[in-house]
Design a protein around this motif. Sequence first.
Motif, mmCIF file in Angstrom:
data_model
loop_
_atom_site.group_PDB
_atom_site.id
_atom_site.type_symbol
_atom_site.label_atom_id
_atom_site.label_comp_id
_atom_site.label_asym_id
_atom_site.label_seq_id
_atom_site.Cartn_x
_atom_site.Cartn_y
_atom_site.Cartn_z
ATOM 1 N N GLY A 54 0.715 -1.184 -0.140
ATOM 2 C CA GLY A 54 0.309 0.263 0.186
ATOM 3 C C GLY A 54 0.796 1.694 -0.255
ATOM 4 O O GLY A 54 0.870 2.401 -0.500
ATOM 5 N N ILE A 55 1.514 1.976 0.619
ATOM 6 C CA ILE A 55 3.132 2.369 1.270
ATOM 7 C C ILE A 55 3.329 2.345 -0.384
ATOM 8 O O ILE A 55 3.390 3.573 -1.156
ATOM 9 N N LEU A 56 3.980 1.691 -1.170
ATOM 10 C CA LEU A 56 4.780 1.671 -2.399
ATOM 11 C C LEU A 56 3.625 2.108 -3.598
ATOM 12 O O LEU A 56 4.093 2.441 -4.014
ATOM 13 N N SER A 57 2.700 1.650 -3.885
ATOM 14 C CA SER A 57 2.121 1.658 -4.672
ATOM 15 C C SER A 57 0.863 3.152 -4.641
ATOM 16 O O SER A 57 0.658 3.682 -5.374
ATOM 17 N N GLY A 58 0.516 3.642 -3.316
ATOM 18 C CA GLY A 58 0.060 4.749 -2.945
ATOM 19 C C GLY A 58 1.034 5.869 -3.287
ATOM 20 O O GLY A 58 -0.047 6.783 -4.053
#
Length: 613
Positions: A206-210
């Motif tokens: 979630g952090i990277l894709s967000g």
Amino acid sequence: MESLEHINAITLVFAALCIFAIAYRVYGIFLANKVLKLDAGRITPAVRFADGHDYVKTNEFVLYGHHFAAIAAAGPLVGPVLAAQFGYLPGALWILIGCVLGGAVHDMVVLFASVRHKGQSLSAIAQREVGPVTGTVAGIAVLCILILTLAGLSLACISAMHNAPWSLFIVVITMPIAMLMGLIMRFKQNSVLLASLVGLVLLVVGILSGHDLMQKDVLGWAFDWNRDTVALAIAGYGFLASVLPVWFLLVPRDYLSTYLKIGTILMLAVGIIFVQPILLMPTVTPFINGGGPVIGGPALPFIFITIACGAMSGFHAIIGTGTTPKMIGNERDILFVGYGAMLTEGFVAIMALIAACTLMPGDYFAINATPDKFSSLVAAHPALNTVDLGFFEEKIGLNLHARPGGAVSLAVGMAHIFHKIPYMDHLMAYWYNFAVMFEAVFILTAIDAGTRVGRFFLQEMLGKVYAPFGDKNWMPGVYITSFIFTSMWGYLMYTGNISNIWPLFGLSNQLLAGCALIVCTSMLLRMNRGKLSLVTAIPGIFLTAVTFWAGYLQVTTTYIPGGKYLLAFLACLVMVLMVFVLVGTIRRWIELMNTTGTVNDAYGEPVRALAEE
């Protein structure tokens, strides 16, 4: 040999690690074995009153994650950053000494007291250990303080998340991830490791894709919320976290966010070790005696209310007598959960102080002071003009001048350290937004636990008027009290601002910590601990005295001269309530110390007087 004036940040990191490790191994175990005499054979409230909703026996590592996440809000991040105005040394000394001898003792003893009193609130403990009048006054005071605290924390969260799509996106997705973790741990035995891995992988994804989704504006429009929308969402989240079963949202979300919190702090520590920045803020600044552009008062006594969480904090007493004691499965876990989590928070506070003090002093003051105050500062001290702030603004893409409150300067300081690592210099904007999101996660995990505890308080108080409210399983009472309490702090959050709420938070928070230590001293005296009761009496009396001193100065030199009569009234109200609690408690001390002989409690332990658990 480096001088104190130009100390390498790595020196302070290793000093803190060594001090905290020795403190846990020596003083923490002394408290557990000699002062509290933790007994693994006693049945805890989590087992005795297990209901699958609030009273839930919880794995000690999961509970440590929940407790740490709940107590570690804005305080250990914002407080040390604001206190950097005085120089790095006053804040570092208060964090190290205060955390070991005061804050960690406070958290551990308060948690112990609640576990011995059915997992109930500080007000209920005061009623049984001191007297009904003192307990009632303490309950009113704690409720007022909790409302002010949650309003202040929420405002800090709004400042970090409004119109920051990536940060908001990460905070939002932690909720469904936490619910999935809660379901796994609830319905699959011995599944803590599995749930942890699932949650951690989803969080990283979630952090990277967000970041990419927000940058490419795929979802940026959906998470670009203004201040009012974020305020309403925070209040709604607080209500949900209060009424849903503790295992479904609150505990797993706090546990999940602990990975992010501790992981980020460890990353910062590694970055400091790798980069080895110099603390550019002097040992002490010219504002040590007051007149500073960030904090108007002198370091003594204002350092003690500026740095609360990270050194000693009354908000921890609310968590330690709220959600956590209802989930302790073994009394021996109190050492790890209570003393250990507070030491961890102390290390977070040291990292925040370092991040702020690695900035050039002029850059630090330009971020944290209003334009008028900064102009006056530069006129009086030309050497305090900005140095690198223009570079930071270019790299991050934001105007960083006059953003007081501590959060922005902390994020800039963290990004400043991270971008010096090889191949990271082009990611400064990424690190800045990551730091803002990191701060927001810290704050929200205190808001959810604090709202739930506020609901407990209201149910206890209203239960004396209408008995069904006192039943934690009566769902209409759960929903009604949750809505009332959320509305009270939500209104202050929606209509107030950080400048008029946060100072009251610092004052009331420290008075509550002193109150909790003094009430728990009554319990130790009753349990025939004698001179060992000084471990809580000394820090309790000290903190109460310096907080009253700071409160007097705040009212007479800031609130009244500035025409802020409502704030002056609220500050005086909290102090007057605490005076009533102190008088009642000291009378109880005298009564117990004059008691001769002992009686045995239900477990055969000799005590000076019996008290209902």
